[in-house]
Design a protein around this motif. Structure first.
Motif, PDB file in Angstrom:
ATOM      1  N   GLU B  70      87.445  81.071 -10.339  1.00  0.00           N
ATOM      2  CA  GLU B  70      87.424  81.786 -11.599  1.00  0.00           C
ATOM      3  C   GLU B  70      87.007  80.817 -12.708  1.00  0.00           C
ATOM      4  N   ILE B  71      86.194  81.294 -13.634  1.00  0.00           N
ATOM      5  CA  ILE B  71      85.833  80.482 -14.792  1.00  0.00           C
ATOM      6  C   ILE B  71      86.146  81.284 -16.044  1.00  0.00           C
ATOM      7  N   LEU B  72      86.918  80.701 -16.948  1.00  0.00           N
ATOM      8  CA  LEU B  72      87.268  81.364 -18.203  1.00  0.00           C
ATOM      9  C   LEU B  72      86.651  80.596 -19.351  1.00  0.00           C
ATOM     10  N   LEU B  73      86.095  81.326 -20.290  1.00  0.00           N
ATOM     11  CA  LEU B  73      85.575  80.698 -21.485  1.00  0.00           C
ATOM     12  C   LEU B  73      86.379  81.222 -22.659  1.00  0.00           C
ATOM     13  N   ASP B  74      87.064  80.327 -23.347  1.00  0.00           N
ATOM     14  CA  ASP B  74      87.898  80.712 -24.473  1.00  0.00           C
ATOM     15  C   ASP B  74      88.818  81.868 -24.067  1.00  0.00           C
ATOM     16  N   GLY B  75      89.362  81.768 -22.840  1.00  0.00           N
ATOM     17  CA  GLY B  75      90.330  82.749 -22.369  1.00  0.00           C
ATOM     18  C   GLY B  75      89.731  83.977 -21.699  1.00  0.00           C
ATOM     19  N   GLU B  76      88.407  84.145 -21.787  1.00  0.00           N
ATOM     20  CA  GLU B  76      87.786  85.327 -21.201  1.00  0.00           C
ATOM     21  C   GLU B  76      87.061  84.965 -19.916  1.00  0.00           C
ATOM     22  N   PRO B  77      87.237  85.771 -18.865  1.00  0.00           N
ATOM     23  CA  PRO B  77      86.487  85.485 -17.638  1.00  0.00           C
ATOM     24  C   PRO B  77      84.984  85.698 -17.859  1.00  0.00           C
ATOM     25  N   LEU B  78      84.161  84.916 -17.161  1.00  0.00           N
ATOM     26  CA  LEU B  78      82.712  85.061 -17.286  1.00  0.00           C
ATOM     27  C   LEU B  78      82.289  86.424 -16.769  1.00  0.00           C
ATOM     28  N   PRO B  79      81.561  87.200 -17.569  1.00  0.00           N
ATOM     29  CA  PRO B  79      81.050  88.478 -17.062  1.00  0.00           C
ATOM     30  C   PRO B  79      80.027  88.209 -15.954  1.00  0.00           C
ATOM     31  N   VAL B  80      79.839  89.193 -15.070  1.00  0.00           N
ATOM     32  CA  VAL B  80      78.947  88.994 -13.936  1.00  0.00           C
ATOM     33  C   VAL B  80      77.478  89.046 -14.377  1.00  0.00           C
ATOM     34  N   GLU B  81      77.126  90.020 -15.209  1.00  0.00           N
ATOM     35  CA  GLU B  81      75.735  90.110 -15.662  1.00  0.00           C
ATOM     36  C   GLU B  81      75.628  91.024 -16.862  1.00  0.00           C
ATOM     37  N   GLY B  82      74.403  91.279 -17.253  1.00  0.00           N
ATOM     38  CA  GLY B  82      74.137  92.252 -18.304  1.00  0.00           C
ATOM     39  C   GLY B  82      74.426  91.745 -19.702  1.00  0.00           C
ATOM     40  N   ALA B  83      74.626  92.689 -20.613  1.00  0.00           N
ATOM     41  CA  ALA B  83      74.775  92.360 -22.028  1.00  0.00           C
ATOM     42  C   ALA B  83      75.996  91.467 -22.275  1.00  0.00           C
TER      43      ALA B  83
END
Lengths: 214, 255
Positions: B70-83
């Motif tokens: 899992e990778i979190l950026l500023d507490g949010e998981p990285l979205p898989v794709e798209g916008a």
């Protein structure tokens, strides 16, 4: 010589029709060809497939067959358009397949790093195509597209066969009256050469102007 | 850099990797990587070629996908794709080894492209800010040149300005000086050092041990896809604990 002066109006008219076909079908095929390329490199399988089939179809069917089909078969199916627009539409879709092939070869010259940099900045896939990939691809294929446009200019002569009165058709009609084939057809040939020369020179100029320094 | 918060429980994790694994076919490039990078922290990742350090850097904005973890950026998981992924990437600046400036755009257009098209900034604002950033990295006079007309060091500084124009929360540097002639390395490191001093959160993959010593809050040593050692620069360079780190340091410092 009076053959030309007596028919100057008709000849100029015919040259105008030829140029109109070159310009409208040229611009149209550029736009359509770029859209087909975008579909072809998009991540959506059905778009890629459709674009591939489109290109294959128009590259593998003779233009004359397409013109005959459009002029004689479509009215039979209830679709009636005047001759000149019909010929322009056929030329547009036909040449757009060649434009698409040329632009696609340009896409292959765009380095992966350019796309990664664009995506890393938060540009969406479509923005990346529109702002980075297509502009760079087009710059790489100015000359090949110029050649497609020259081929398009020559191909407008085929419209004569289906009844469009453009340059070739007009000089053919004049020759039927004056029976001076060498003069009249050579004259028409020179006009086509001048058109090709103008397109070639324009392509060269544009290429020097937009070429990407590497 | 003593006023910077250290990596303690108080500092917020800007980037968090949890048990990240990745394979390239047979090759296990990332093995169970867990790493927290605090806000304002500068983490330098070092290690031999093929150790997975570049791949690690590229997973943080998902230029490389991961197999598990899992990778979190500023507490949010990285979205898989798209916008959603595009939006996240707009908050993470990236600087590449080969600069990757847009070859068909001027230096200023390189810097303003994303602010105009992603942040929807007005052209005038983007231009003004772009010129400020170019001045900050010392190449304001090159604004209207094209990338190929600049030296490598100037191109890399332009690339840093391009990334900063998005006001990123984190900056990733993937071997930013490896493609540069030796005399140009300094000018790029200088910009990076001042960024670090200003409190930018940075992940830097590099072979520049001088920079690591000077600017890093923490050095992460990778080998064969694993994090072998994490410590302060002085601990790492003066008292490496693992045999692999000792061997690595011996091999690069011997010359």
């Amino acid at each position: 010589m009076e053959m030309i002066t007596e028919n100057a109006g008709l000849l100029l008219d015919a040259i105008g029709t030829t140029l109109l076909m070159v310009v409208v079908a040229g611009v149209g095929s550029l736009i359509l060809g770029v859209l087909v390329t975008v579909a072809r490199v998009s991540p959506i399988p059905i778009l890629r497939r459709a674009a591939f089939l489109y290109v294959q179809f128009f590259i593998n069917v003779p233009l004359l067959a397409l013109l005959l089909l459009a002029v004689f078969a479509l009215p039979d199916a209830g679709l009636i358009l005047p001759l000149l627009p019909t010929a322009i539409i056929v030329l547009t879709v036909y040449e757009s397949a060649y434009v698409a092939e040329a632009v696609r070869s340009g896409v292959n010259t765009v380095a992966v790093g350019q796309i990664e940099a664009s995506r890393a900045l938060g540009l969406t896939l479509w923005q990346t195509l529109r702002l980075v990939v297509i502009p760079q691809s087009l710059r790489a294929v100015v000359q090949p597209i110029g050649n497609v446009m020259i081929a398009l200019a020559m191909n407008t002569a085929l419209a004569a066969v289906v009844g469009v009165v453009e340059l070739t058709s007009r000089v053919n009609k004049i020759n039927l009256v004056y029976a001076q084939p060498i003069e009249i057809f050579t004259g028409a040939g020179i006009v086509y050469m001048l058109i090709a020369l103008a397109i070639g020179l324009a392509a060269g100029r544009i290429e020097r102007k937009v070429a990407i320094l590497r | 850099m003593s006023e910077k918060p250290q990596n303690d429980a108080v500092a917020r994790a800007m980037v968090r990797l949890r048990a990240v694994d990745k394979h390239y076919g047979e090759l296990h490039v990332l093995r169970d990587i867990s790493l927290d990078i605090a806000e304002r922290e500068v983490v330098v990742v070092v290690g031999p070629s093929g150790s997975g350090k570049s791949t690690l850097c590229r997973t943080i904005n998902r230029l490389e996908t991961i197999d598990s973890g899992e990778i979190l950026l500023d507490g949010e998981p990285l979205p898989v794709e798209g916008a959603a992924l595009a939006r996240l990437r707009s908050e993470v600046g990236m600087v590449f080894q080969s600069f990757n400036l847009f070859a068909h755009l001027s230096i200023l257009e390189n810097v303003t492209l994303a602010p105009i098209n992603v942040l929807k900034m007005s052209k005038a604002d983007a231009r003004r800010e772009g010129l400020e950033l170019l001045a900050r990295v010392g190449i304001a006079d090159k604004a209207d040149r094209f990338p190929a007309q600049l030296s490598g060091g100037q191109q890399q500084r332009a690339a840093i300005a391009r990334a900063l124009a998005m006001h990123p929360k984190v900056m990733l540097f993937d071997e930013p000086t490896s493609a540069l002639d030796p005399e140009m390395v300094g000018e790029v490191l200088e910009v990076m050092t001042s960024l670090a001093a200003e409190g930018m959160t940075m992940v830097v993959v590099t072979h520049e041990m001088g920079f690591a010593r000077r600017a890093a809050d923490r050095v992460v040593f990778m080998d064969a896809g694993q994090i072998v050692e994490e410590s302060t620069p002085s601990d790492f360079f003066d008292n490496p604990r693992s045999e692999r780190a000792k061997a690595f340091l011996a091999s690069i410092l011997a010359h």
